[in-house]
Design a protein around this motif. Structure first.
Motif, PDB file in Angstrom:
ATOM      1  N   SER B  79       0.995  -1.190   0.022  1.00  0.00           N
ATOM      2  CA  SER B  79      -0.121  -0.005  -0.137  1.00  0.00           C
ATOM      3  C   SER B  79       0.763   1.275  -0.119  1.00  0.00           C
ATOM      4  O   SER B  79       0.262   2.325   0.241  1.00  0.00           O
ATOM      5  N   GLY B  80       2.052   1.006  -0.150  1.00  0.00           N
ATOM      6  CA  GLY B  80       3.007   2.265  -0.206  1.00  0.00           C
ATOM      7  C   GLY B  80       3.583   2.891   1.032  1.00  0.00           C
ATOM      8  O   GLY B  80       3.936   3.877   0.734  1.00  0.00           O
ATOM      9  N   TYR B 207      -3.463  -2.193  -3.775  1.00  0.00           N
ATOM     10  CA  TYR B 207      -2.591  -2.082  -5.108  1.00  0.00           C
ATOM     11  C   TYR B 207      -2.960  -0.777  -5.578  1.00  0.00           C
ATOM     12  O   TYR B 207      -1.944   0.043  -5.690  1.00  0.00           O
ATOM     13  N   LEU B 208      -3.857  -0.143  -5.602  1.00  0.00           N
ATOM     14  CA  LEU B 208      -4.164   0.924  -6.336  1.00  0.00           C
ATOM     15  C   LEU B 208      -3.431   2.092  -5.453  1.00  0.00           C
ATOM     16  O   LEU B 208      -2.634   2.818  -6.147  1.00  0.00           O
ATOM     17  N   GLY B 210      -0.967   1.798  -3.502  1.00  0.00           N
ATOM     18  CA  GLY B 210       0.500   1.899  -3.486  1.00  0.00           C
ATOM     19  C   GLY B 210       1.165   2.102  -4.812  1.00  0.00           C
ATOM     20  O   GLY B 210       1.971   2.688  -4.801  1.00  0.00           O
ATOM     21  N   ALA B 211       0.336   1.916  -5.866  1.00  0.00           N
ATOM     22  CA  ALA B 211       0.932   2.013  -7.116  1.00  0.00           C
ATOM     23  C   ALA B 211       0.561   3.586  -7.407  1.00  0.00           C
ATOM     24  O   ALA B 211       1.713   4.263  -8.009  1.00  0.00           O
ATOM     25  N   ASN B 212      -0.237   4.344  -7.213  1.00  0.00           N
ATOM     26  CA  ASN B 212      -0.494   5.764  -7.368  1.00  0.00           C
ATOM     27  C   ASN B 212      -1.431   6.439  -6.340  1.00  0.00           C
ATOM     28  O   ASN B 212      -2.740   6.296  -6.535  1.00  0.00           O
ATOM     29  N   ARG B 213      -0.700   7.055  -5.406  1.00  0.00           N
ATOM     30  CA  ARG B 213      -1.684   7.435  -4.415  1.00  0.00           C
ATOM     31  C   ARG B 213      -2.366   8.775  -4.674  1.00  0.00           C
ATOM     32  O   ARG B 213      -3.512   8.705  -4.537  1.00  0.00           O
ATOM     33  N   GLY B 285       2.581  -1.324  -4.586  1.00  0.00           N
ATOM     34  CA  GLY B 285       1.947  -1.511  -5.823  1.00  0.00           C
ATOM     35  C   GLY B 285       2.188  -2.450  -6.570  1.00  0.00           C
ATOM     36  O   GLY B 285       1.465  -2.886  -7.610  1.00  0.00           O
ATOM     37  N   TYR B 286       3.331  -3.260  -6.488  1.00  0.00           N
ATOM     38  CA  TYR B 286       3.860  -4.582  -7.011  1.00  0.00           C
ATOM     39  C   TYR B 286       4.411  -5.465  -6.287  1.00  0.00           C
ATOM     40  O   TYR B 286       5.082  -5.093  -5.289  1.00  0.00           O
TER      41      TYR B 286
END
Lengths: 357, 342
Positions: B79-80, B207-208, B210-213, B285-286
């Motif tokens: 989750s970043g 995932y969302l 984490g990939a692009n806050r 995100g990955y």
């Protein structure tokens, strides 16, 4: 008459200075509060000997606080600082008997600095966050230190060096703490008066803008991590030589204490703020707290508890003030928009009225 | 004619299993599998008792405790929010809570619930601070000091033990179908976590964000609630590990997880190492929890083999450290072009 105006000038200057450096003023206030609390509650605290003890602690913790302050100014954090210090301590203790203390110390500090330099290079080259790499090197360096110490606690056989390092000079100081103060002065001059120091502030406060304006990320990053490595190494050397022993798995507490010191000294986690004086005051505050708690016979884990609480409070304070700032800015923008809309609407109404006539 | 066109189209769409695999998985996974195979074969050849059922069970069993924690931490990482530096301290607090409740005679169920409640409080406290915008590393560094201090203070820094026929023995030393219950718990948790991440709304949100806050915020998925949820998951996982470990040794001390645990020094760093060696992106995100579980088994295999060859703890810690740094560097090089620097 002239006296009064001079006084006014001083107080105005003080006011200006506080407005210009609120973090530093807060740090000094906190340090004075902590010191006076212990000085009033414990009769032995406000003595020459205690001050000497505090300066002795300052020698190690100050270095770590300084290193972490620089890293956080650059917008990164060096988690491997405890491992690096432990490695330096192991190296210096192991080789002092064969090579003599100065050579061994030089080798240990040079190795620690080189490790920092390599870390900085990789962080800039791979374009990753420092925490990602340093959490790896944290473990790697522990392994190297275990390897160098052969999984034992290494010890000195000749104790003339520890005696020399802790000799009292000028009432409050020892060779170790004088060396550390010199290091503070040098790093402070470097950060404030050279181009490279300003580059470090630039990549911390505004990384994208700094890169766009042509700063090569590698140079400031390597300098920051080299200084961080040197400080960690020097700290490790001082600890190792002073106690005469070193453990590969020791010195884990340095990271927490150093981070608390750096944050009390007024760095922002976003980078670009804070300075060497702040680092010194932050470390002194932590040392006052530490020494005072030792005076009140507090176990070591309670010190850790207090430091943890302190760090969380500082973080909460910083985050809160950031959120407050953002809210204020938003409110300002919204009110500005409202104002313009009002102007627009009244003008439109006026215009419409004029046309109707 | 039409069939030919279809088959052509199919051929275009289906470019062979190898490249499909390559598109699906990063080269890092290939390298990891390759390394794993090499080490496995090397172990088979050089250490005579490496490839026995008993030893393989030992490997998975060793991986279980670290693996469960790593699965919990993977949610935070995905989750970043980087990682929590307070994993072992949370476990220390929970192990003391559990042993205190057990020695107080409250029975396993109550002690379990009590420990989990403490873990949830600890996790959400960190989660709130992180979600409000605090830096995860610094927040959890402070929380680590706080939890460890609390645990030592609560137990007076002594060993808390409870007597041996107790309600938690089945978790600590019991086995089912020849597998230790901890191993079974590890496998079940790994499967559950993977299903949650892949097939639930919550997993997609992880995932969302984490990939692009920024995109997450724009579509109404704030990091605030996400940070609380993921930190709580990580905390609960370390509480579970603490309970399992305490049930195994029927005692607890605040520094059980500090330096003497396992072989590789610090438990927190070992867990972070597991997440990284598994090939999860530390920026979020990955990755997946499956990778973390495999990472745990990988580290455990290497460690096991080095033990069989009679290495001391120094080279073993060094090996894990090298694995992390290697994984970081390869990962950074592979993903260099595809990711904007933060």
């Amino acid at each position: 008459m002239t006296n009064a105006s001079a006084k006014d000038g001083v107080s105005a200057k003080l006011k200006n200075w506080i407005v210009a450096n609120p973090d530093l003023a807060f740090a000094i206030l906190l340090a004075v509060c902590v010191y006076s609390y212990f000085a009033f509650t414990n009769e032995f605290f406000f003595t020459h000997r205690t001050t000497y003890a505090i300066m002795e602690r300052f020698a190690v913790l100050g270095l770590v606080g300084l290193a972490l302050t620089l890293c956080i100014i650059a917008g990164e954090i060096d988690l491997s600082i405890g491992s690096n210090a432990a490695l330096a301590a192991v190296i210096v203790v192991r080789f002092t008997d064969q090579l003599g203390a100065p050579t061994a110390a030089l080798i240990a500090v040079a190795i620690a600095g080189t490790i920092g330099l390599i870390q900085g290079y990789f962080i800039a080259y791979l374009r990753i966050r420092a925490i990602v790499l340093t959490v790896g090197t944290l473990m790697l360096l522990r392994g190297v230190a275990l390897f160098a110490a052969e999984e034992k606690t290494v010890m000195l056989t000749d104790f003339t060096v520890p005696d020399f390092i802790t000799t009292k000079m000028l009432v409050y100081f020892s060779p170790a703490s004088l060396l550390v103060i010199l290091m503070f002065v040098l790093v402070g001059l470097f950060m404030n008066y050279t181009r490279y120091g300003r580059e470090i502030y630039a990549i911390g406060g505004a990384r994208k803008e700094a890169l766009a304006s042509g700063i090569n990320l590698k140079r400031p990053m390597m300098i920051v991590f080299m200084i961080s490595g040197l400080c960690a190494g020097l700290g490790g050397v001082i600890i190792g030589l002073r106690s005469g022993t070193a453990q590969a798995l020791g010195l884990q507490y340095l990271l927490l204490a150093g981070t608390v010191a750096a944050f009390i000294g007024g760095v922002s986690i976003l980078g670009g703020r804070g300075g060497v004086i702040g680092a010194a005051i932050g470390t002194l505050t932590v040392n006052f707290l530490n020494t005072g708690l030792v005076f009140n016979v507090t176990p070591a884990f309670m010190v850790q508890l207090y430091l943890g609480i302190l760090l969380m409070i500082v973080i909460m304070f910083q985050t809160g003030s950031r959120l407050f700032d953002a809210q204020q800015r938003r409110k300002h923008v919204l009110s500005a928009v409202d104002h313009r809309r009002d102007i627009f609407l009244t003008r439109r109404d006026e215009f419409a009225a004029a046309r109707r006539e | 004619m039409s069939t030919r066109a279809m088959s052509e189209e199919g051929a275009e769409r289906d470019p062979g299993w190898a490249s499909r695999l390559a598109a699906h998985y990063s080269p890092l996974v290939f390298i990891l599998v390759l390394l794993f195979a090499i080490i496995f074969i090397y172990g088979m050849v050089t250490a005579p008792n490496f490839l026995t059922v008993f030893n393989l069970k030992t490997i998975i069993r060793d991986a279980a405790l670290v693996g469960i924690m790593a699965i919990g931490l993977t949610f935070v990482t995905l989750s970043g929010n980087f990682f929590l530096l307070s994993m072992k301290e949370t476990a220390a607090l929970c192990i003391i809570a559990f042993a205190m409740a057990m020695s107080g005679g409250y029975g396993f169920e109550l002690a379990f619930l009590f420990t989990m409640a403490i873990a949830i409080v600890a996790g959400s406290l960190q989660g709130v601070l992180i979600g409000l915008g605090g830096n995860p590393i610094v927040v959890t560094l402070g929380a680590a000091g706080l939890f460890f201090g609390l645990a030592s203070w609560w137990s007076d820094n002594l060993v808390v033990s409870f007597r041996r026929p107790h309600g938690a023995e089945w978790l600590g030393t019991g086995s089912f179908l020849g597998l230790p219950n901890i191993t079974i718990a590890f496998i079940l948790i790994a499967i559950t976590a993977e299903i949650v991440l892949r097939y639930t709304t919550f997993g997609r949100q992880v995932y969302l964000i984490g990939a692009n806050r920024a995109a997450g915020r724009a579509t109404g998925h704030e990091n605030f609630s996400m940070a609380i949820k993921t930190c709580t998951i990580a905390s609960v996982c370390s509480a579970f590990v603490a309970i399992a470990f305490s049930a195994q040794v029927s005692s607890a001390q605040a520094n059980y997880f500090s330096s003497e645990f396992g072989s590789s020094g610090d438990m927190t760093i070992l867990v972070i190492a597991t997440v990284m060696v598994g090939g999860n992106s530390i920026m979020g995100g990955y990755g997946s929890t499956l990778r973390s579980s495999l990472g745990a088994i990988f580290i455990s295999t290497v460690d096991n083999m080095m033990v069989l060859h009679g290495f001391n703890s120094g080279p073993r810690v060094l090996a894990v450290g090298l694995m992390i740094v290697f994984s970081i560097i390869v990962f950074a090089l592979v993903r260099r072009g595809s990711r904007v620097q933060e």
